[in-house]
Write a protein that holds these residues in place. Structure first.
Motif, PDB file in Angstrom:
ATOM      1  N   ASN A  92       0.871  -1.187   0.000  1.00 15.49           N
ATOM      2  CA  ASN A  92       0.000   0.000   0.000  1.00 15.49           C
ATOM      3  C   ASN A  92       0.903   1.231   0.000  1.00 15.49           C
ATOM      4  OD1 ASN A  92      -1.924   1.966   0.457  1.00 15.49           O
ATOM      5  ND2 ASN A  92      -2.149   1.484   2.640  1.00 15.49           N
ATOM      6  N   HIS A  93       1.263   1.684  -1.205  1.00 14.02           N
ATOM      7  CA  HIS A  93       2.214   2.788  -1.345  1.00 14.02           C
ATOM      8  C   HIS A  93       1.581   3.868  -2.224  1.00 14.02           C
ATOM      9  CE1 HIS A  93       6.108   4.450  -0.759  1.00 14.02           C
ATOM     10  NE2 HIS A  93       6.650   4.147  -1.923  1.00 14.02           N
ATOM     11  N   ALA A 118       2.425  -0.831  -6.117  1.00 13.00           N
ATOM     12  CA  ALA A 118       3.545  -1.483  -5.432  1.00 13.00           C
ATOM     13  C   ALA A 118       3.121  -2.850  -4.920  1.00 13.00           C
ATOM     14  CB  ALA A 118       4.032  -0.621  -4.269  1.00 13.00           C
ATOM     15  N   VAL A 119       4.089  -3.742  -4.807  1.00 19.83           N
ATOM     16  CA  VAL A 119       3.896  -5.045  -4.171  1.00 19.83           C
ATOM     17  C   VAL A 119       5.094  -5.320  -3.260  1.00 19.83           C
ATOM     18  CG1 VAL A 119       2.556  -6.050  -6.091  1.00 19.83           C
ATOM     19  CG2 VAL A 119       5.067  -6.327  -6.046  1.00 19.83           C
ATOM     20  N   ASP A 131       8.122  -0.891  -0.087  1.00 17.01           N
ATOM     21  CA  ASP A 131       7.676   0.343   0.572  1.00 17.01           C
ATOM     22  C   ASP A 131       6.174   0.233   0.781  1.00 17.01           C
ATOM     23  OD1 ASP A 131      10.258   1.111   0.146  1.00 17.01           O
ATOM     24  OD2 ASP A 131       9.776   2.940  -0.963  1.00 17.01           O
ATOM     25  N   THR A 132       5.728   0.475   2.010  1.00 20.89           N
ATOM     26  CA  THR A 132       4.298   0.291   2.270  1.00 20.89           C
ATOM     27  C   THR A 132       3.854   1.028   3.526  1.00 20.89           C
ATOM     28  OG1 THR A 132       2.553  -1.402   2.342  1.00 20.89           O
ATOM     29  CG2 THR A 132       4.489  -1.785   3.713  1.00 20.89           C
ATOM     30  N   ALA A 133       2.619   1.457   3.528  1.00 15.29           N
ATOM     31  CA  ALA A 133       1.956   1.841   4.769  1.00 15.29           C
ATOM     32  C   ALA A 133       1.162   0.602   5.199  1.00 15.29           C
ATOM     33  CB  ALA A 133       1.041   3.035   4.508  1.00 15.29           C
ATOM     34  N   GLY A 134       0.239   0.751   6.079  1.00 12.66           N
ATOM     35  CA  GLY A 134      -0.528  -0.403   6.532  1.00 12.66           C
ATOM     36  C   GLY A 134      -1.382  -1.010   5.431  1.00 12.66           C
ATOM     37  N   SER A 135      -1.574  -2.331   5.491  1.00 11.40           N
ATOM     38  CA  SER A 135      -2.386  -3.021   4.492  1.00 11.40           C
ATOM     39  C   SER A 135      -2.940  -4.311   5.080  1.00 11.40           C
ATOM     40  CB  SER A 135      -1.525  -3.316   3.259  1.00 11.40           C
ATOM     41  OG  SER A 135      -2.091  -4.345   2.485  1.00 11.40           O
TER      42      SER A 135
END
Ligand SMILES: [Zn+2]
Ligand SMILES: [Zn+2]
Length: 254
Positions: free
Chosen positions: A137-138, A142-143, A159-163
Motif C-alpha cells: 500500500n504505497h 507497489a507489491v 515500501d508500504t503503509a498499513g495493508s
C-alpha cells in the motif's frame, strides 16, 4: 537458498545503499544502488529482477546493469513486475530519452530486456525457489514479495503503509522465517510517513499486531540521519522491541 542484502537504506552516503536483495546468484529483488557493489562476474549471473515499485531508489540500477552486461551475455534479463509497473518503466525509463529501450535492442525478437507480468498471489518458480508478489500500500502501484526456498520463506514488504491485504496473505504462509518490513521515518515525521505511505515506529507497532506467526523481524529503509532515532523508538515499544535493524551485506540462509 541464500539472500544477501545489497542495500537497505532510505538514502545514499558512505556505507549506505538503497534497496536491493540478491537471491542466490541469479535473482534480484529490486535494484537500488547496492547492485553497483557487485563485481562484473556477479552482475553477469543476474537473470531475473523482481520489482516492487518504480521509485528510483528501487530501480536505479536496472538501466545501468543492462547497459553493463549486455553484449557480455547471450541471454536476456527478465524484469518481473505487475502490468502497472511494467508500463511505468516503459513510459518513463526505457523511453529513449532517459535510457534506450532495451526491449527492442538489438532487435525486437531477441531483446536484451524482457518483461514478465506477474500477479499478486501467483508464484513464479525460478530454479528451486518460488517468488510470489504480496499486496502493498504505497503512493504508486507497489507489491512486496515472498521468497520461498521450499523449506523456508522470507517476506519483504517493499515500501508500504498499513495493508490488511498484506497481513491476510502473510498469515497464510506456513514456513515464514524472516519478515523484512520498512520503517522509513521516525515518529516525529509521522505525518510525512502517512502522506508518503511509509511506516514510522508507531504505525509499525499497529501493523505488527496483525502478524499471527513468529518470524525474525528486520527493519529496512531507515532514513539516513534518523536511523538511530527510529531504532530507539522501535526498541522502546514492547510490541516492537524484538525487531532488529536490517544490515547492509547481511546474509540469510533459508
Ligand atoms: Zn517508494
Ligand atoms: Zn523506497
Amino acid at each position: 537458498m541464500q539472500i544477501k542484502i545489497l542495500g537497505c537504506s532510505g538514502g545514499i552516503g558512505a556505507g549506505m545503499r538503497t534497496t536491493s536483495l540478491l537471491v542466490d546468484n541469479d535473482v534480484l529483488i529490486d535494484a537500488g544502488t547496492g547492485v553497483g557493489d557487485l563485481p562484473l562476474e556477479a552482475l553477469l549471473k543476474i537473470d531475473h529482477i523482481f520489482v516492487t515499485h518504480t521509485h528510483l531508489d528501487h530501480i536505479v540500477s536496472i538501466p545501468l546493469l543492462l547497459d553493463t552486461v549486455m553484449g557480455l551475455r547471450a541471454e536476456p534479463i527478465t524484469v518481473h513486475a505487475t502490468l502497472e509497473v511494467i508500463n511505468i518503466l516503459k513510459q518513463h525509463v526505457f523511453n529513449w530519452l532517459i535510457w534506450p529501450n532495451f526491449n527492442l535492442i538489438p532487435d525486437p525478437a531477441t531483446p536484451f530486456l524482457r518483461y514478465n507480468e506477474i500477479f499478486v498471489g501467483n508464484g513464479v518458480k525460478i530454479n528451486s525457489k518460488t517468488i510470489t508478489a504480496v499486496p502493498a500500500n504505497h503512493v504508486i502501484p507497489a507489491v512486496g514479495y515472498q521468497i520461498d526456498s521450499g523449506k523456508n520463506s522470507l517476506v519483504f514488504t517493499g515500501d508500504t503503509a498499513g495493508s490488511t491485504n498484506f497481513w491476510h496473505d502473510v498469515n497464510q504462509i506456513g514456513n515464514l522465517k524472516v519478515l523484512i518490513i520498512e520503517t522509513a521515518f521516525s515518529n516525529a515525521e509521522a505525518e510525512l510517513a502517512v502522506l508518503s505511505k511509509h511506516l514510522c515506529p508507531a504505525t509499525l507497532a499497529e501493523e505488527l499486531v496483525h502478524l499471527q506467526s513468529h518470524p525474525a523481524v528486520y527493519i529496512t529503509h531507515l532514513k539516513p540521519g534518523e536511523d538511530a532515532t527510529i531504532m530507539q523508538e522501535i526498541a522502546a515499544n514492547p510490541k516492537t522491541q524484538h525487531c532488529k535493524a536490517l544490515l547492509h551485506q547481511q546474509i540469510f540462509n533459508l
